[in-house]
Design a protein around this motif. Structure first.
Motif, PDB file in Angstrom:
ATOM      1  N   MET A 174      26.605  69.808 -48.859  1.00  0.00           N
ATOM      2  CA  MET A 174      25.532  68.837 -48.695  1.00  0.00           C
ATOM      3  C   MET A 174      24.724  69.221 -47.460  1.00  0.00           C
ATOM      4  N   PRO A 175      23.469  68.788 -47.336  1.00  0.00           N
ATOM      5  CA  PRO A 175      22.539  69.396 -46.372  1.00  0.00           C
ATOM      6  C   PRO A 175      23.057  69.399 -44.937  1.00  0.00           C
ATOM      7  N   PRO A 176      23.055  70.584 -44.292  1.00  0.00           N
ATOM      8  CA  PRO A 176      23.482  70.676 -42.893  1.00  0.00           C
ATOM      9  C   PRO A 176      22.315  70.749 -41.911  1.00  0.00           C
ATOM     10  N   ALA A 177      21.066  70.620 -42.396  1.00  0.00           N
ATOM     11  CA  ALA A 177      19.924  70.701 -41.490  1.00  0.00           C
ATOM     12  C   ALA A 177      19.954  69.535 -40.507  1.00  0.00           C
ATOM     13  N   GLU A 178      19.469  69.788 -39.292  1.00  0.00           N
ATOM     14  CA  GLU A 178      19.552  68.818 -38.187  1.00  0.00           C
ATOM     15  C   GLU A 178      19.016  67.451 -38.588  1.00  0.00           C
ATOM     16  N   PHE A 179      19.812  66.403 -38.301  1.00  0.00           N
ATOM     17  CA  PHE A 179      19.433  65.033 -38.628  1.00  0.00           C
ATOM     18  C   PHE A 179      19.712  64.130 -37.438  1.00  0.00           C
ATOM     19  N   PRO A 180      19.137  62.922 -37.398  1.00  0.00           N
ATOM     20  CA  PRO A 180      19.395  62.012 -36.284  1.00  0.00           C
ATOM     21  C   PRO A 180      20.865  61.589 -36.219  1.00  0.00           C
ATOM     22  N   THR A 181      21.395  61.427 -35.038  1.00  0.00           N
ATOM     23  CA  THR A 181      22.776  61.054 -34.727  1.00  0.00           C
ATOM     24  C   THR A 181      23.733  62.117 -35.258  1.00  0.00           C
ATOM     25  N   ASP A 182      25.029  61.851 -35.142  1.00  0.00           N
ATOM     26  CA  ASP A 182      26.043  62.819 -35.592  1.00  0.00           C
ATOM     27  C   ASP A 182      26.592  62.504 -36.973  1.00  0.00           C
ATOM     28  N   LEU A 183      26.186  61.377 -37.570  1.00  0.00           N
ATOM     29  CA  LEU A 183      26.694  60.968 -38.874  1.00  0.00           C
ATOM     30  C   LEU A 183      25.539  60.816 -39.845  1.00  0.00           C
ATOM     31  N   SER A 184      25.647  61.471 -40.985  1.00  0.00           N
ATOM     32  CA  SER A 184      24.616  61.356 -42.003  1.00  0.00           C
ATOM     33  C   SER A 184      25.102  62.036 -43.268  1.00  0.00           C
ATOM     34  N   LEU A 185      24.502  61.656 -44.389  1.00  0.00           N
ATOM     35  CA  LEU A 185      24.732  62.404 -45.619  1.00  0.00           C
ATOM     36  C   LEU A 185      23.959  63.713 -45.611  1.00  0.00           C
ATOM     37  N   GLY A 186      22.936  63.804 -44.744  1.00  0.00           N
ATOM     38  CA  GLY A 186      22.166  65.020 -44.604  1.00  0.00           C
ATOM     39  C   GLY A 186      20.831  65.011 -45.323  1.00  0.00           C
ATOM     40  N   TYR A 187      20.522  63.938 -46.044  1.00  0.00           N
ATOM     41  CA  TYR A 187      19.284  63.907 -46.818  1.00  0.00           C
ATOM     42  C   TYR A 187      18.136  63.270 -46.032  1.00  0.00           C
ATOM     43  N   ASN A 188      18.212  63.357 -44.712  1.00  0.00           N
ATOM     44  CA  ASN A 188      17.155  62.871 -43.817  1.00  0.00           C
ATOM     45  C   ASN A 188      16.872  63.917 -42.749  1.00  0.00           C
ATOM     46  N   PRO A 189      16.501  65.151 -43.153  1.00  0.00           N
ATOM     47  CA  PRO A 189      16.399  66.239 -42.173  1.00  0.00           C
ATOM     48  C   PRO A 189      15.237  66.067 -41.209  1.00  0.00           C
ATOM     49  N   SER A 190      15.536  66.266 -39.933  1.00  0.00           N
ATOM     50  CA  SER A 190      14.495  66.272 -38.907  1.00  0.00           C
ATOM     51  C   SER A 190      13.946  67.674 -38.684  1.00  0.00           C
ATOM     52  N   HIS A 191      14.822  68.674 -38.819  1.00  0.00           N
ATOM     53  CA  HIS A 191      14.435  70.074 -38.578  1.00  0.00           C
ATOM     54  C   HIS A 191      15.092  70.932 -39.654  1.00  0.00           C
ATOM     55  N   ILE A 192      14.306  71.404 -40.614  1.00  0.00           N
ATOM     56  CA  ILE A 192      14.916  72.035 -41.783  1.00  0.00           C
ATOM     57  C   ILE A 192      15.376  73.466 -41.517  1.00  0.00           C
ATOM     58  N   PHE A 193      14.999  74.075 -40.391  1.00  0.00           N
ATOM     59  CA  PHE A 193      15.475  75.421 -40.067  1.00  0.00           C
ATOM     60  C   PHE A 193      16.686  75.403 -39.136  1.00  0.00           C
ATOM     61  N   ALA A 194      17.048  74.256 -38.595  1.00  0.00           N
ATOM     62  CA  ALA A 194      18.137  74.176 -37.611  1.00  0.00           C
ATOM     63  C   ALA A 194      19.381  73.570 -38.258  1.00  0.00           C
ATOM     64  N   VAL A 195      20.545  74.155 -37.982  1.00  0.00           N
ATOM     65  CA  VAL A 195      21.816  73.606 -38.466  1.00  0.00           C
ATOM     66  C   VAL A 195      22.261  72.515 -37.510  1.00  0.00           C
ATOM     67  N   GLU A 196      22.653  71.383 -38.066  1.00  0.00           N
ATOM     68  CA  GLU A 196      23.097  70.226 -37.285  1.00  0.00           C
ATOM     69  C   GLU A 196      24.057  70.648 -36.161  1.00  0.00           C
ATOM     70  N   ASP A 197      23.713  70.273 -34.919  1.00  0.00           N
ATOM     71  CA  ASP A 197      24.531  70.702 -33.778  1.00  0.00           C
ATOM     72  C   ASP A 197      25.928  70.105 -33.827  1.00  0.00           C
ATOM     73  N   ALA A 198      26.068  68.882 -34.359  1.00  0.00           N
ATOM     74  CA  ALA A 198      27.401  68.272 -34.442  1.00  0.00           C
ATOM     75  C   ALA A 198      28.298  69.008 -35.431  1.00  0.00           C
ATOM     76  N   TYR A 199      27.701  69.735 -36.364  1.00  0.00           N
ATOM     77  CA  TYR A 199      28.476  70.506 -37.337  1.00  0.00           C
ATOM     78  C   TYR A 199      28.880  71.893 -36.819  1.00  0.00           C
ATOM     79  N   GLY A 200      28.209  72.343 -35.765  1.00  0.00           N
ATOM     80  CA  GLY A 200      28.560  73.655 -35.219  1.00  0.00           C
ATOM     81  C   GLY A 200      27.417  74.636 -35.136  1.00  0.00           C
ATOM     82  N   GLY A 201      26.190  74.205 -35.446  1.00  0.00           N
ATOM     83  CA  GLY A 201      25.034  75.052 -35.275  1.00  0.00           C
ATOM     84  C   GLY A 201      25.005  76.247 -36.213  1.00  0.00           C
ATOM     85  N   PRO A 202      24.017  77.149 -36.016  1.00  0.00           N
ATOM     86  CA  PRO A 202      23.825  78.258 -36.963  1.00  0.00           C
ATOM     87  C   PRO A 202      25.010  79.203 -37.043  1.00  0.00           C
TER      88      PRO A 202
END
Length: 611
Positions: A174-202
């Motif tokens: 499910m989408p790992p692109a950066e989203f607000p806060t550390d909890l999300s389903l991932g379908y609210n991407p703020s930055h589509i080229f960046a991997v969510e930092d809470a997940y471990g980044g690129p």
């Protein structure tokens, strides 16, 4: 003699970058910055390389709304933003739309060196699509820390060997692109080229892909191009311009902006926005070496209301889809492109050359909805065998692989819906009837034509409804070891591990037996046909066991029961209703020249094939 001050020479205008690429692109000795801001009167790069001084590194106007400059001395790890002077004089500090990393969804962009990750020299070949079994994962909950920190990309790695043993050879994240806060389903991407930092980044995502590939597991990524945000969305009124208070250059500024998730549908009429999305798709497939993409809610890209009504059509959205799919197929035709469209639209998986959109497969509403309805219905008489037969036989165009079949996905187990065993009997997901019917559904899914998919924990009878705060309960792996064994057996049969069920990987199906009164459906699967290829599947959708039940088979001789979901090895309270190897009689049945008499336990599926 004049005492007037000398006139200062005019400032030297900044030179545009000599390097290609959008965002912050490393070169030997510095970073090239480029951004699209057509309504800006000035743009500067600010960051840790110039102490955030907007006068230090102005960007040159390249024309057509693009601004760029080479900044010597900037380096990987530097934090940065763009200082955009709007036409009304406001100075807007914006994160880079192409940022490969951000500190967090509201933090600074980070310069990334893509070459810093050392990919091992280990070849990986995408499994044949007719051999794929997909396992959908939500990164934040696929972990062991109930009530603790969210899961990470790293925390998935220890479970990969478990998935291999289960028979899984493809995971869908499910989408790992950066989203607000550390909890999300991932379908609210703020930055589509960046991997969510809470997940471990690129680098976290790249390491997971390395470890998955080492085990023969392909990795597919969910991407969201039907809307963006809406939270922590710097793209909103990016360069200060907007119309009617809407989103500005990256978004429609009229009625087309509206989606079920906010007024943030990208403006597919703008070539720069289409390029932004195209670049993102190729970025995941090439820089991260991913094996495919699953596009979220494509109906909302090609239609303003998400349906098929021609009056709401977005031809520019369809053109975007065709362009990206053609480009991927030109570069890497083995990559799997899946649409979540759910409108039963054959054009979605029709080749672009034939006027279609060029996806390789699509999630199939024609399977999941009638099958779940048949399994959830409280009374046997309410189960429609005709609809079940239709679900098994349905296809898009010429290939059975044009559809992904499933009984659980993240969409089916949230937002008012729950896991299938829970929906069978709410709050009694571990009951006999919930286990029997949900495993009957699994048998249909793994034996129907298409690419089968299960959702995380489905094989261990996860219950209730899915939330981004509720980790998989891995204790159930011990409590329901037999159910997990059932899924493992079905997956191995589907993949023809023992070369006795080749037909389950084939294109052909004939639903030759539909008994609405007895609630039985049977179908014939085959590739080329013959022993070890022809497979007969029979499913009993009633609470009554059936003895000596006759179904047609294509050939005489001995037929072997390869699977019986009523086996008490899967659960001690299953009836173990006898369904032994049987010799076909020369009694024509169901339009076939031979037939067999089999036993079918209640809510049970069996598989037969020949040596």
């Amino acid at each position: 003699m004049s005492t007037a001050e000398p006139i200062a020479p005019p400032p030297v205008p900044p030179a545009p970058s000599r390097h290609r690429g959008m965002g912050g692109v490393l070169y030997d000795g510095g970073v090239a910055f480029r951004v699209w801001a057509p309504n800006a009167s000035a743009v500067a790069a600010i960051g840790t390389f110039n102490e955030w001084d907007a006068s230090a590194h102005p960007l040159a106007d390249e024309g057509y709304g693009y601004w760029s400059a080479d900044v010597a001395g900037a380096k990987a790890g530097d934090r940065y933003r763009f200082a955009i002077t709007a036409r009304d004089g406001r100075v807007l500090e914006r994160r880079d739309p192409y940022a490969r990393d951000v500190e967090h969804s509201n933090g600074h962009s980070v310069v990334v060196d893509p070459a810093s990750f050392q990919w091992p020299d280990e070849p990986f070949r995408m499994p044949p699509w007719d051999d794929l079994v997909i396992y959908e994962i939500h990164i934040g909950t696929f972990n062991d820390s109930a009530g603790g920190a969210p899961g990470t990309l790293q925390s998935i790695i220890p479970r990969l060997d478990y998935l291999v043993e289960l028979g899984i050879n493809c995971i869908e994240l499910m989408p790992p692109a950066e989203f607000p806060t550390d909890l999300s389903l991932g379908y609210n991407p703020s930055h589509i080229f960046a991997v969510e930092d809470a997940y471990g980044g690129p680098d976290g995502l790249k390491q997971l892909i390395v470890e998955a590939h080492r085990r023969g597991i392909a990795v597919i990524l969910d991407v969201v191009y039907n809307h963006l945000g809406p939270g922590d969305l710097d793209l909103w009124q990016f360069d200060g311009w907007s119309h009617d208070g809407k989103g500005g250059i990256y978004f429609y500024n009229d009625w087309r902006s509206k989606t079920p998730w906010g007024d943030t549908r990208p403006d597919y009429t703008r070539g720069e926005v289409r390029q932004f999305i195209r670049d993102n798709a190729l970025y995941w497939l090439e820089e991260f070496r991913l094996d495919g993409l699953r596009w979220d809610a494509t109906g909302q890209i090609r239609n303003a209301k998400g349906g098929n009504h021609p009056g709401d059509r977005l031809p520019e959205g369809e053109e975007l889809i065709r362009w990206v799919n053609l480009e991927v197929n030109r570069r890497q035709p083995w990559k799997l492109l899946i649409a979540e469209d759910l409108q039963s639209n054959h054009d979605v998986t029709r080749p672009v050359e034939e006027g279609g959109m060029g996806f390789d497969s699509q999630w199939d509403a024609e399977f999941v909805h009638p099958v779940r309805e048949a399994l959830i219905a409280r009374h046997d008489e309410d189960r429609d065998m005709g609809r079940v037969a239709h679900a098994v036989a349905y296809r898009y165009g010429g290939s059975a692989l044009h559809r992904v079949v499933y009984t659980e996905s993240h969409d089916e187990v949230m937002n008012g819906r729950a896991r299938l065993p829970h929906d069978v009997w709410p709050d009694h997901a571990d009951s006999w009837v919930s286990r029997k019917r949900s495993t009957l559904g699994a048998a249909l899914m793994f034996t129907a034509p298409g690419i089968p998919m299960i959702f995380q924990g489905q094989e261990i009878l996860e219950d209730g409804w899915f939330m981004d705060t509720d980790p998989v309960d891995w204790d159930k792996l011990h409590r329901f070891a037999g159910i997990q064994h059932l899924y493992r057996d079905l997956i191995r049969l589907r993949r023809n591990w023992w070369d006795t069920t080749r037909g389950l990987r084939g294109e052909h199906v004939n639903v030759h037996h539909v008994n609405h009164a007895a609630k039985v459906v049977a179908y014939h699967r085959w590739h080329h046909g013959g022993p070890r290829d022809d497979v007969i599947v029979a499913g009993n959708f009633s609470h009554r066991a059936l003895d000596h039940y006759r179904i047609g088979v294509p050939r005489g001789g001995e037929w072997h029961v390869r699977f019986n979901s009523d086996w008490n090895g899967y659960s001690p309270d299953f009836g173990n209703h006898p369904s032994h190897h049987t010799r076909a009689d020369a009694v024509p049945w169901d339009g076939m020249p031979f037939s067999v008499a089999v036993g079918l336990g209640p809510y049970t599926a069996i598989l037969l094939s020949q040596e």
